[in-house]
Design a protein around this motif. Structure first.
Motif, PDB file in Angstrom:
ATOM      1  N   GLY A  61       0.814  -1.215   0.000  1.00  0.00           N
ATOM      2  CA  GLY A  61       0.000   0.000   0.000  1.00  0.00           C
ATOM      3  C   GLY A  61       0.844   1.261   0.000  1.00  0.00           C
ATOM      4  N   PHE A  62       1.826   1.319  -0.869  1.00  0.00           N
ATOM      5  CA  PHE A  62       2.735   2.468  -0.927  1.00  0.00           C
ATOM      6  C   PHE A  62       2.189   3.547  -1.849  1.00  0.00           C
ATOM      7  CE2 PHE A  62       5.229  -1.216   0.157  1.00  0.00           C
ATOM      8  CZ  PHE A  62       5.902  -0.755   1.273  1.00  0.00           C
ATOM      9  N   GLU A  63       2.682   4.756  -1.634  1.00  0.00           N
ATOM     10  CA  GLU A  63       2.328   5.885  -2.478  1.00  0.00           C
ATOM     11  C   GLU A  63       3.608   6.464  -3.077  1.00  0.00           C
ATOM     12  OE1 GLU A  63       0.055   8.715  -0.239  1.00  0.00           O
ATOM     13  OE2 GLU A  63      -1.314   7.185   0.494  1.00  0.00           O
ATOM     14  N   ASN A  64       3.454   7.067  -4.226  1.00  0.00           N
ATOM     15  CA  ASN A  64       4.549   7.824  -4.844  1.00  0.00           C
ATOM     16  C   ASN A  64       5.844   7.037  -4.995  1.00  0.00           C
ATOM     17  OD1 ASN A  64       2.761  10.011  -4.781  1.00  0.00           O
ATOM     18  ND2 ASN A  64       3.474  10.632  -2.768  1.00  0.00           N
ATOM     19  N   MET A  65       5.791   5.895  -5.655  1.00  0.00           N
ATOM     20  CA  MET A  65       7.021   5.152  -5.907  1.00  0.00           C
ATOM     21  C   MET A  65       7.824   5.897  -6.971  1.00  0.00           C
ATOM     22  SD  MET A  65       7.691   1.095  -6.479  1.00  0.00           S
ATOM     23  CE  MET A  65       6.969   0.909  -8.078  1.00  0.00           C
ATOM     24  N   ILE A  66       9.090   6.182  -6.654  1.00  0.00           N
ATOM     25  CA  ILE A  66       9.964   6.939  -7.541  1.00  0.00           C
ATOM     26  C   ILE A  66      11.218   6.115  -7.816  1.00  0.00           C
ATOM     27  CG2 ILE A  66      11.345   9.039  -7.798  1.00  0.00           C
ATOM     28  CD1 ILE A  66       9.441  10.332  -5.704  1.00  0.00           C
ATOM     29  N   TYR A  67      11.564   5.989  -9.072  1.00  0.00           N
ATOM     30  CA  TYR A  67      12.804   5.306  -9.463  1.00  0.00           C
ATOM     31  C   TYR A  67      13.939   6.307  -9.321  1.00  0.00           C
ATOM     32  CZ  TYR A  67      16.101   2.595 -12.259  1.00  0.00           C
ATOM     33  OH  TYR A  67      17.203   1.894 -12.698  1.00  0.00           O
ATOM     34  N   LEU A  68      14.943   5.976  -8.513  1.00  0.00           N
ATOM     35  CA  LEU A  68      16.055   6.887  -8.266  1.00  0.00           C
ATOM     36  C   LEU A  68      17.256   6.624  -9.162  1.00  0.00           C
ATOM     37  CD1 LEU A  68      15.940   6.963  -4.368  1.00  0.00           C
ATOM     38  CD2 LEU A  68      15.085   8.698  -5.965  1.00  0.00           C
ATOM     39  N   GLY A  69      17.434   5.387  -9.609  1.00  0.00           N
ATOM     40  CA  GLY A  69      18.563   5.102 -10.478  1.00  0.00           C
ATOM     41  C   GLY A  69      19.084   3.695 -10.307  1.00  0.00           C
ATOM     42  N   VAL A  70      20.156   3.399 -11.042  1.00  0.00           N
ATOM     43  CA  VAL A  70      20.753   2.073 -11.070  1.00  0.00           C
ATOM     44  C   VAL A  70      22.268   2.207 -10.945  1.00  0.00           C
ATOM     45  CG1 VAL A  70      20.882   2.032 -13.602  1.00  0.00           C
ATOM     46  CG2 VAL A  70      20.809  -0.116 -12.335  1.00  0.00           C
ATOM     47  N   SER A  71      22.886   1.226 -10.326  1.00  0.00           N
ATOM     48  CA  SER A  71      24.348   1.186 -10.271  1.00  0.00           C
ATOM     49  C   SER A  71      24.811  -0.259 -10.287  1.00  0.00           C
ATOM     50  CB  SER A  71      24.874   1.892  -9.017  1.00  0.00           C
ATOM     51  OG  SER A  71      24.599   1.130  -7.864  1.00  0.00           O
ATOM     52  N   GLU A  72      26.022  -0.448 -10.749  1.00  0.00           N
ATOM     53  CA  GLU A  72      26.629  -1.773 -10.720  1.00  0.00           C
ATOM     54  C   GLU A  72      27.538  -1.834  -9.509  1.00  0.00           C
ATOM     55  OE1 GLU A  72      28.355  -2.684 -14.510  1.00  0.00           O
ATOM     56  OE2 GLU A  72      26.388  -2.730 -15.473  1.00  0.00           O
ATOM     57  N   PHE A  73      27.513  -2.980  -8.834  1.00  0.00           N
ATOM     58  CA  PHE A  73      28.161  -3.104  -7.535  1.00  0.00           C
ATOM     59  C   PHE A  73      28.748  -4.499  -7.389  1.00  0.00           C
ATOM     60  CE2 PHE A  73      27.541  -4.417  -3.038  1.00  0.00           C
ATOM     61  CZ  PHE A  73      28.385  -3.510  -2.428  1.00  0.00           C
ATOM     62  N   LEU A  74      29.985  -4.580  -6.973  1.00  0.00           N
ATOM     63  CA  LEU A  74      30.604  -5.863  -6.665  1.00  0.00           C
ATOM     64  C   LEU A  74      30.414  -6.120  -5.175  1.00  0.00           C
ATOM     65  CD1 LEU A  74      32.274  -8.359  -7.381  1.00  0.00           C
ATOM     66  CD2 LEU A  74      34.337  -6.982  -6.971  1.00  0.00           C
ATOM     67  N   HIS A  75      29.570  -7.088  -4.848  1.00  0.00           N
ATOM     68  CA  HIS A  75      29.296  -7.405  -3.446  1.00  0.00           C
ATOM     69  C   HIS A  75      30.567  -8.002  -2.836  1.00  0.00           C
ATOM     70  CE1 HIS A  75      27.533  -9.020   0.177  1.00  0.00           C
ATOM     71  NE2 HIS A  75      26.406  -8.380  -0.110  1.00  0.00           N
ATOM     72  N   PRO A  76      31.112  -7.377  -1.798  1.00  0.00           N
ATOM     73  CA  PRO A  76      32.411  -7.815  -1.276  1.00  0.00           C
ATOM     74  C   PRO A  76      32.404  -9.193  -0.612  1.00  0.00           C
ATOM     75  CG  PRO A  76      31.480  -6.102   0.117  1.00  0.00           C
ATOM     76  CD  PRO A  76      30.581  -6.224  -1.075  1.00  0.00           C
ATOM     77  N   LYS A  77      31.301  -9.576   0.000  1.00  0.00           N
ATOM     78  CA  LYS A  77      31.258 -10.871   0.688  1.00  0.00           C
ATOM     79  C   LYS A  77      30.891 -12.002  -0.267  1.00  0.00           C
ATOM     80  CE  LYS A  77      30.184  -8.689   5.053  1.00  0.00           C
ATOM     81  NZ  LYS A  77      29.151  -8.329   5.981  1.00  0.00           N
ATOM     82  N   ARG A  78      30.012 -11.729  -1.214  1.00  0.00           N
ATOM     83  CA  ARG A  78      29.559 -12.769  -2.143  1.00  0.00           C
ATOM     84  C   ARG A  78      30.416 -12.848  -3.404  1.00  0.00           C
ATOM     85  NH1 ARG A  78      23.305 -11.032  -1.703  1.00  0.00           N
ATOM     86  NH2 ARG A  78      23.021 -11.656   0.455  1.00  0.00           N
ATOM     87  N   GLN A  79      31.225 -11.815  -3.634  1.00  0.00           N
ATOM     88  CA  GLN A  79      32.040 -11.738  -4.846  1.00  0.00           C
ATOM     89  C   GLN A  79      31.205 -11.947  -6.108  1.00  0.00           C
ATOM     90  OE1 GLN A  79      35.376 -10.717  -5.195  1.00  0.00           O
ATOM     91  NE2 GLN A  79      34.793 -10.026  -3.159  1.00  0.00           N
ATOM     92  N   GLU A  80      30.058 -11.237  -6.156  1.00  0.00           N
ATOM     93  CA  GLU A  80      29.206 -11.281  -7.343  1.00  0.00           C
ATOM     94  C   GLU A  80      28.875  -9.856  -7.758  1.00  0.00           C
ATOM     95  OE1 GLU A  80      25.536 -13.314  -6.372  1.00  0.00           O
ATOM     96  OE2 GLU A  80      24.715 -11.559  -5.386  1.00  0.00           O
ATOM     97  N   TRP A  81      28.785  -9.663  -9.065  1.00  0.00           N
ATOM     98  CA  TRP A  81      28.368  -8.374  -9.589  1.00  0.00           C
ATOM     99  C   TRP A  81      26.852  -8.277  -9.550  1.00  0.00           C
ATOM    100  CZ3 TRP A  81      30.966  -4.070 -10.418  1.00  0.00           C
ATOM    101  CH2 TRP A  81      32.355  -4.146 -10.535  1.00  0.00           C
ATOM    102  N   GLN A  82      26.384  -7.101  -9.082  1.00  0.00           N
ATOM    103  CA  GLN A  82      24.950  -6.844  -8.996  1.00  0.00           C
ATOM    104  C   GLN A  82      24.627  -5.545  -9.724  1.00  0.00           C
ATOM    105  OE1 GLN A  82      24.137  -6.610  -4.792  1.00  0.00           O
ATOM    106  NE2 GLN A  82      24.426  -8.807  -4.480  1.00  0.00           N
ATOM    107  N   ARG A  83      23.516  -5.537 -10.431  1.00  0.00           N
ATOM    108  CA  ARG A  83      22.948  -4.304 -10.963  1.00  0.00           C
ATOM    109  C   ARG A  83      21.794  -3.966 -10.044  1.00  0.00           C
ATOM    110  NH1 ARG A  83      22.087  -5.669 -15.985  1.00  0.00           N
ATOM    111  NH2 ARG A  83      24.075  -4.868 -16.679  1.00  0.00           N
ATOM    112  N   ARG A  84      21.960  -2.880  -9.271  1.00  0.00           N
ATOM    113  CA  ARG A  84      20.987  -2.548  -8.228  1.00  0.00           C
ATOM    114  C   ARG A  84      20.132  -1.349  -8.640  1.00  0.00           C
ATOM    115  NH1 ARG A  84      24.318  -2.651  -2.663  1.00  0.00           N
ATOM    116  NH2 ARG A  84      24.955  -0.630  -3.461  1.00  0.00           N
TER     117      ARG A  84
END
Length: 141
Positions: A61-84
């Motif tokens: 039941g949220f209001e005003n969902m706003i997309y802020l952006g995307v970034s690529e991130f190398l998770h240090p513990k999992r050693q996997e690339w993520q697009r967040r």
């Protein structure tokens, strides 16, 4: 590359803006985080963030969902690339200042216990694994 979503859930309380954060009940070393998770194959990011928040916090039941952006991130513990993908969401329903929730759904975090706390944006601690990367883009009135 793993596709991920993260939710900055905001509420207004006593003239201050608060962000919903959580800590793992059984894994306190996991740090302070915000709800989020993986995008399923064929799923749109907007649908994934709503699903993840419901599975991880039981909220909808949220209001005003706003997309802020995307970034690529190398998770240090999992050693996997993520697009967040980062989203801002307004929560206007009643919610206790703190609450516990057991993660639902079929993901790897199913059954984990999360302790949620609304935190004032002006006193926000550093979020784990650079989850605060897009906080400076929050749209506040």
């Amino acid at each position: 590359m793993k596709e991920k979503v993260l939710a900055y859930i905001l509420r207004q309380k006593h003239e201050r803006l608060e962000l919903l954060t959580f800590e793992h009940i059984d894994y306190p070393d996991a740090g302070i985080q915000v709800p989020g998770g993986s995008i399923d194959p064929g799923e749109r990011a907007e649908a994934a963030v709503l699903r993840e928040v419901f599975e991880e916090a039981g909220l909808e039941g949220f209001e005003n969902m706003i997309y802020l952006g995307v970034s690529e991130f190398l998770h240090p513990k999992r050693q996997e690339w993520q697009r967040r993908h980062f989203y801002q969401m307004a929560y206007t329903q009643n919610s206790p200042d703190t609450f516990d929730f057991i993660v639902q759904g079929t993901g790897s975090d199913h059954g984990l216990g999360f302790r949620y706390l609304w935190r004032s944006l002006d006193q926000l601690p550093v979020l784990e694994v650079q989850q605060g990367e897009f906080l400076h883009l929050l749209k506040v009135n």
